[in-house]
Write a protein that holds these residues in place. Structure first.
Motif, PDB file in Angstrom:
ATOM      1  N   LEU A  84       0.815  -1.202   0.000  1.00  0.00           N
ATOM      2  CA  LEU A  84       0.000   0.000   0.000  1.00  0.00           C
ATOM      3  C   LEU A  84       0.856   1.263   0.000  1.00  0.00           C
ATOM      4  O   LEU A  84       0.374   2.336  -0.332  1.00  0.00           O
ATOM      5  CB  LEU A  84      -0.932  -0.004   1.214  1.00  0.00           C
ATOM      6  CG  LEU A  84      -1.987   1.090   1.282  1.00  0.00           C
ATOM      7  CD1 LEU A  84      -2.939   1.006   0.095  1.00  0.00           C
ATOM      8  CD2 LEU A  84      -2.761   1.009   2.591  1.00  0.00           C
ATOM      9  N   GLN A  85       2.121   1.135   0.373  1.00  0.00           N
ATOM     10  CA  GLN A  85       2.971   2.309   0.543  1.00  0.00           C
ATOM     11  C   GLN A  85       3.838   2.594  -0.690  1.00  0.00           C
ATOM     12  O   GLN A  85       4.696   3.475  -0.657  1.00  0.00           O
ATOM     13  CB  GLN A  85       3.883   2.117   1.768  1.00  0.00           C
ATOM     14  CG  GLN A  85       3.201   1.551   2.991  1.00  0.00           C
ATOM     15  CD  GLN A  85       1.931   2.294   3.394  1.00  0.00           C
ATOM     16  OE1 GLN A  85       1.820   3.497   3.194  1.00  0.00           O
ATOM     17  NE2 GLN A  85       0.969   1.556   3.959  1.00  0.00           N
ATOM     18  N   GLN A  86       3.597   1.861  -1.796  1.00  0.00           N
ATOM     19  CA  GLN A  86       4.458   2.010  -2.957  1.00  0.00           C
ATOM     20  C   GLN A  86       4.174   3.276  -3.764  1.00  0.00           C
ATOM     21  O   GLN A  86       4.988   3.715  -4.554  1.00  0.00           O
ATOM     22  CB  GLN A  86       4.313   0.780  -3.857  1.00  0.00           C
ATOM     23  CG  GLN A  86       4.639  -0.537  -3.146  1.00  0.00           C
ATOM     24  CD  GLN A  86       6.018  -0.519  -2.509  1.00  0.00           C
ATOM     25  OE1 GLN A  86       7.013  -0.252  -3.181  1.00  0.00           O
ATOM     26  NE2 GLN A  86       6.087  -0.805  -1.224  1.00  0.00           N
ATOM     27  N   GLY A  87       3.016   3.866  -3.582  1.00  0.00           N
ATOM     28  CA  GLY A  87       2.667   5.086  -4.298  1.00  0.00           C
ATOM     29  C   GLY A  87       1.333   5.604  -3.809  1.00  0.00           C
ATOM     30  O   GLY A  87       0.562   4.871  -3.178  1.00  0.00           O
ATOM     31  N   PRO A  88       1.010   6.873  -4.106  1.00  0.00           N
ATOM     32  CA  PRO A  88      -0.189   7.470  -3.544  1.00  0.00           C
ATOM     33  C   PRO A  88      -1.482   7.101  -4.266  1.00  0.00           C
ATOM     34  O   PRO A  88      -2.567   7.270  -3.715  1.00  0.00           O
ATOM     35  CB  PRO A  88       0.079   8.972  -3.665  1.00  0.00           C
ATOM     36  CG  PRO A  88       0.957   9.083  -4.872  1.00  0.00           C
ATOM     37  CD  PRO A  88       1.824   7.855  -4.848  1.00  0.00           C
ATOM     38  N   GLU A  89      -1.406   6.636  -5.507  1.00  0.00           N
ATOM     39  CA  GLU A  89      -2.616   6.473  -6.309  1.00  0.00           C
ATOM     40  C   GLU A  89      -3.599   5.505  -5.667  1.00  0.00           C
ATOM     41  O   GLU A  89      -4.796   5.812  -5.505  1.00  0.00           O
ATOM     42  CB  GLU A  89      -2.260   6.001  -7.723  1.00  0.00           C
ATOM     43  CG  GLU A  89      -1.472   7.012  -8.540  1.00  0.00           C
ATOM     44  CD  GLU A  89       0.011   7.013  -8.213  1.00  0.00           C
ATOM     45  OE1 GLU A  89       0.446   6.129  -7.429  1.00  0.00           O
ATOM     46  OE2 GLU A  89       0.742   7.899  -8.716  1.00  0.00           O
ATOM     47  N   LEU A  90      -3.131   4.301  -5.308  1.00  0.00           N
ATOM     48  CA  LEU A  90      -4.010   3.298  -4.719  1.00  0.00           C
ATOM     49  C   LEU A  90      -4.562   3.782  -3.389  1.00  0.00           C
ATOM     50  O   LEU A  90      -5.775   3.673  -3.117  1.00  0.00           O
ATOM     51  CB  LEU A  90      -3.253   1.981  -4.535  1.00  0.00           C
ATOM     52  CG  LEU A  90      -4.021   0.870  -3.805  1.00  0.00           C
ATOM     53  CD1 LEU A  90      -5.283   0.491  -4.554  1.00  0.00           C
ATOM     54  CD2 LEU A  90      -3.119  -0.347  -3.606  1.00  0.00           C
ATOM     55  N   ARG A  91      -3.702   4.320  -2.558  1.00  0.00           N
ATOM     56  CA  ARG A  91      -4.130   4.763  -1.233  1.00  0.00           C
ATOM     57  C   ARG A  91      -5.182   5.869  -1.342  1.00  0.00           C
ATOM     58  O   ARG A  91      -6.193   5.860  -0.618  1.00  0.00           O
ATOM     59  CB  ARG A  91      -2.914   5.242  -0.430  1.00  0.00           C
ATOM     60  CG  ARG A  91      -3.245   5.773   0.953  1.00  0.00           C
ATOM     61  CD  ARG A  91      -1.974   6.065   1.741  1.00  0.00           C
ATOM     62  NE  ARG A  91      -1.032   6.859   0.987  1.00  0.00           N
ATOM     63  CZ  ARG A  91      -1.134   8.177   0.796  1.00  0.00           C
ATOM     64  NH1 ARG A  91      -2.169   8.837   1.306  1.00  0.00           N
ATOM     65  NH2 ARG A  91      -0.209   8.837   0.102  1.00  0.00           N
ATOM     66  N   GLU A  92      -4.992   6.818  -2.243  1.00  0.00           N
ATOM     67  CA  GLU A  92      -5.938   7.914  -2.385  1.00  0.00           C
ATOM     68  C   GLU A  92      -7.279   7.424  -2.929  1.00  0.00           C
ATOM     69  O   GLU A  92      -8.344   7.905  -2.515  1.00  0.00           O
ATOM     70  CB  GLU A  92      -5.352   8.988  -3.295  1.00  0.00           C
ATOM     71  CG  GLU A  92      -4.180   9.728  -2.641  1.00  0.00           C
ATOM     72  CD  GLU A  92      -3.482  10.673  -3.599  1.00  0.00           C
ATOM     73  OE1 GLU A  92      -3.879  10.713  -4.793  1.00  0.00           O
ATOM     74  OE2 GLU A  92      -2.531  11.373  -3.163  1.00  0.00           O
TER      75      GLU A  92
END
Length: 762
Positions: A442-450
């Motif tokens: 989940l911490q690999q980039g902001p797109e998924l988290r956002e």
């Protein structure tokens, strides 16, 4: 577990030519002593339910300090355990409510290090010995458990009052003679009163008066405030020092803390799981020690089931006794059943857990008539309002163990607050990356988290609307400057704090139910500002610069809802109404400090969909708590994990309380290990003209509502009708209206039983 009532003359200073220890020999005013004793015993009678086994009063020779105590005997059932307590030198005098765990070790330390001579074997006496050894506030840092206390040191003339770290045990104070029964003017003749419940002030001469501003702004549930003018709580983790000349000082000895969000975690998942497991087992073991039988509250959730499973392990595999029971005695568990026709019932899964563990299950059935019958007594014991009937269910449940001879019950309270169990915490978890876990997918980039964050916000809004709580929660920012001045409009707030405490800060009145003249006062911006202003400068700096948003959200919840609501209305007050001592192992401060120091991602654990799981950057199925790559979380036909058309909801991609789930796994069923969070709640839908509506109609008359003063009768009258369902499907109930009625009825009950004067609104 007990009740206390204390009267202290504010100005106790000795004449300049007389030492504090000598003035005690100069007073012979027996009439004043008898009068003070009479007042204290009358005060104790108001809270006799907290301590039906014994009562005691001690008056110092100057008649300036009076300590009263009613006892629920748990440890040391002999007269040696009766309070007030006195140290072995006769100079320190105390009344204590609660339990001090690990008291055998602490006792041995005091005997070995300073030769202290104990009178008996009560754990409360350890607190007096610790004070003798360390003084304040250091003695409090050595105390492990739930407690409130008042202590008088006649060597210095100082009075010390304190509460445990989380606010499990209540302690209120006020000053006589000041406006509304309180104040801080150490004038001659004024008295400082302490009590475990506010009703104990009534025989002392207190006149209750509403704090309308605190009610409108919801500040009555923040910090030291209450709904009554001049009446304060001793805050969790704080102590008061009252000097002989009447000066009062408040100091903090413990506070929630969390790690720097930029700090990378070096422990493995397995290490952290094992640490939590060991600390949880230790916390349960310590709370099984008593000289009376011990039982367990068992619902259908992870928390209470983990307590029950660990208890079974300790009893059957390590020979631990449950209080005075023999290791061979069956473990007794207690559950409330709301009925299958009401919904929200967890008794069936609780029974399956009990069958799996081989424990005895005792169940109490709650009907609508039972809720209506017990509502008023529950409000009286809680001394505050609430927007649902959960507390009435807990009040009724607490009758059951007492009727069967149990005085001590372990509960799962506090686990959601420590391990992030509520659904709204996920939104704050997704606000920001968890830099302590750089390899988490989940911490690999902001797109998924956002993207997940947006789905969570929508889900929380819909769920709160269905439960009728949407008007009682401060709104999440939507990027628009609302005409009511919502939280988003406060740009300074957003910049300084950077997270969403409004999502976790329930109110106990929505604007519509208040008198029209109050509505301009209690905007969402004003309520949010009040929440933020209640935090210390250090906490606000940590929120702004140091803590992850999930930890900031936990802090917000634990400073407001945990002590002011959860530990009151479904904790101490309902249990002690029936002389039951509740012990919550998950609020052992050693365990809490351990878990607080762990990364957000082990509390809210992301599990990518199966098609993504094969490329999870080295994370294996075992690390996510899965077996052989299979998980019940991903059944598309599971109603809890889809939206009705076969599509998975965002919540099915996360395991709330993941690390507790893993730590408890050896002690719980596979069903519970894989089950989603179901908050304990009573039904929110009730039929028209049933016992509950009839009860509310009796309480919510125009005369009764107007007698409170700050409520709006037209809004209450309308809610009284729309809050209940008709016989046909076309006439559905409004759960928000029901909650509004429960709150208003609570204020009516309090106004009547506390004899509160009507507020005159302009």
């Amino acid at each position: 577990m007990c009740g206390i009532s204390v009267v202290v003359k504010l100005n106790r200073a000795a004449p300049n030519n007389v030492a504090a220890g000598e003035i005690a020999q100069s007073s012979t005013d027996s009439a004043a002593k008898l009068e003070l004793e009479k007042r204290l015993y009358a005060s104790l009678e108001q809270i006799a339910h907290r301590g039906p086994d014994a009562q005691g009063v001690w008056i110092d020779p100057t008649n300036k300090v009076g300590l009263g105590h009613c006892r629920l005997s748990i440890n040391d059932l002999t007269p040696d355990g009766i309070q007030p307590l006195h140290d072995d030198s006769g100079h320190i005098h105390a009344v204590i409510n609660g339990e001090i765990y690990d008291s055998a070790r602490l006792r041995d330390d005091c005997v070995r290090e300073c030769g202290y001579q104990f009178r008996g074997h009560s754990d409360s006496e350890v607190a007096v010995a610790l004070y003798r050894r360390y003084g304040a506030p250091e003695f409090l840092r050595h105390m492990r458990g739930e407690f409130s206390l008042v202590l008088y040191d006649d060597r210095t003339g100082e009075v010390v009052a304190a509460k445990d770290r989380f606010g499990i045990k209540p302690l209120f104070w006020t000053i006589s003679g000041a406006e509304g029964g309180g104040g801080n003017d150490p004038a001659a003749g004024q008295e400082l009163w302490f009590a475990a419940e506010m009703k104990a002030f009534l025989p002392l001469g207190w006149k209750a008066e509403w704090d309308v501003e605190a009610i409108a702004l919801e500040t009555w549930s923040l910090g030291s405030n209450t709904v009554f003018k001049g009446v304060k709580r001793v805050e969790p983790g704080y102590y008061m020092m009252v000097s002989p000349d009447g000066r009062i000082k408040h100091e903090q000895y413990w506070e929630f803390d969390y790690p720097d969000k930029k700090q990378v975690e070096t422990r493995s998942l397995e290490e952290m799981v094992q640490q939590v497991r060991e600390k949880t087992i230790e916390a349960v073991r310590l709370r099984l020690v008593a000289d009376v039988p011990v039982g367990i509250y068992l619902s259908g959730g992870l928390d209470s089931s983990a307590v029950a499973g660990i208890t079974k392990h300790l009893v059957e595999e390590q020979g631990q006794s449950m209080g005075s029971q023999k290791p061979t005695d069956r473990i007794a568990c207690f559950c409330v059943k709301f009925g299958t026709d009401m919904g929200f019932d967890e008794s069936e899964i609780a029974q399956r857990t009990a069958d799996h563990l081989g424990v005895q299950m005792h169940t109490i059935d709650m009907t609508e008539a039972d809720f209506a019958r017990d509502f008023e007594d529950t409000v009286w014991h809680n001394e505050q309002v609430t927007c649902d009937l959960n507390t009435v269910g807990k009040w009724a449940l607490s009758k059951l163990p007492r009727d069967l001879g149990f005085k001590v019950i372990l509960s799962g309270e506090g686990a959601d607050e420590v391990f992030a169990g509520y659904h709204w915490f996920l939104g704050d978890f997704l606000l920001e990356a968890d830099h302590s876990q750089p390899h988490d997918p989940l911490q690999q980039g902001p797109e998924l988290r956002e993207a997940l964050h947006e789905q969570v916000r929508n889900h929380v809004r819909n769920k709160d609307q269905n439960l009728g709580t949407s008007n009682m929660i401060l709104k999440a920012p939507d990027g628009q400057d609302g005409e009511n001045g919502d939280a988003k409009a406060d740009g300074e707030q957003q910049e300084e704090e950077g997270f969403t405490p409004y999502l976790v800060s329930f109110g106990m009145s929505d604007i519509d139910m208040l008198h029209p003249s109050l509505r301009p006062l209690c905007t969402e911006r004003a309520r949010l500002r009040a929440i933020v202003d209640s935090w210390s400068a250090e906490a606000r700096a940590n929120i702004r610069d140091r803590w992850h948003p999930l930890h900031s959200s936990l802090y917000s919840w634990n400073k407001k809802q945990l002590p002011a609501m959860i530990l009151t209305v479904v904790g101490d007050r309902c249990e002690m109404a029936h002389s039951i001592e509740g012990r919550p192992p998950f609020l052992d401060h050693h365990l809490v400090e351990l878990v607080n120091g762990m990364p957000p991602s082990v509390k809210e654990r992301y599990q990518p969909p199966p098609e993504q799981n094969s490329s999870s950057n080295g994370n294996t199925d075992v690390e996510f708590g899965l077996q052989s790559g299979k998980s019940a979380w991903w059944r598309s036909d599971d109603e809890e994990n889809n939206n009705g058309n076969g599509n998975l909801t965002v919540f099915s991609q996360f395991w709330e309380k993941w690390i507790l789930r893993e730590a408890a796994r050896p002690f719980i069923t596979d069903e519970l290990y894989r089950r989603r969070k179901h908050p304990y709640t009573a039904p929110v839908t009730w039929p028209r003209d049933g016992p509950l509506q009839q009860m509310l109609r009796r309480l919510l008359t125009k005369g009764n509502v107007d007698a409170v003063g700050f409520l709006d009768w037209p809004a209450i009258a309308q809610s009284l009708e729309t809050g209940f369902a008709g016989k046909g499907q076309e006439e559905k109930s409004d759960p928000t209206a029901l909650r509004r009625c429960l709150i208003a009825a609570g204020y009516v009950v309090m106004a009547q039983r506390f004899h509160v004067a009507t507020v005159v609104m302009e």
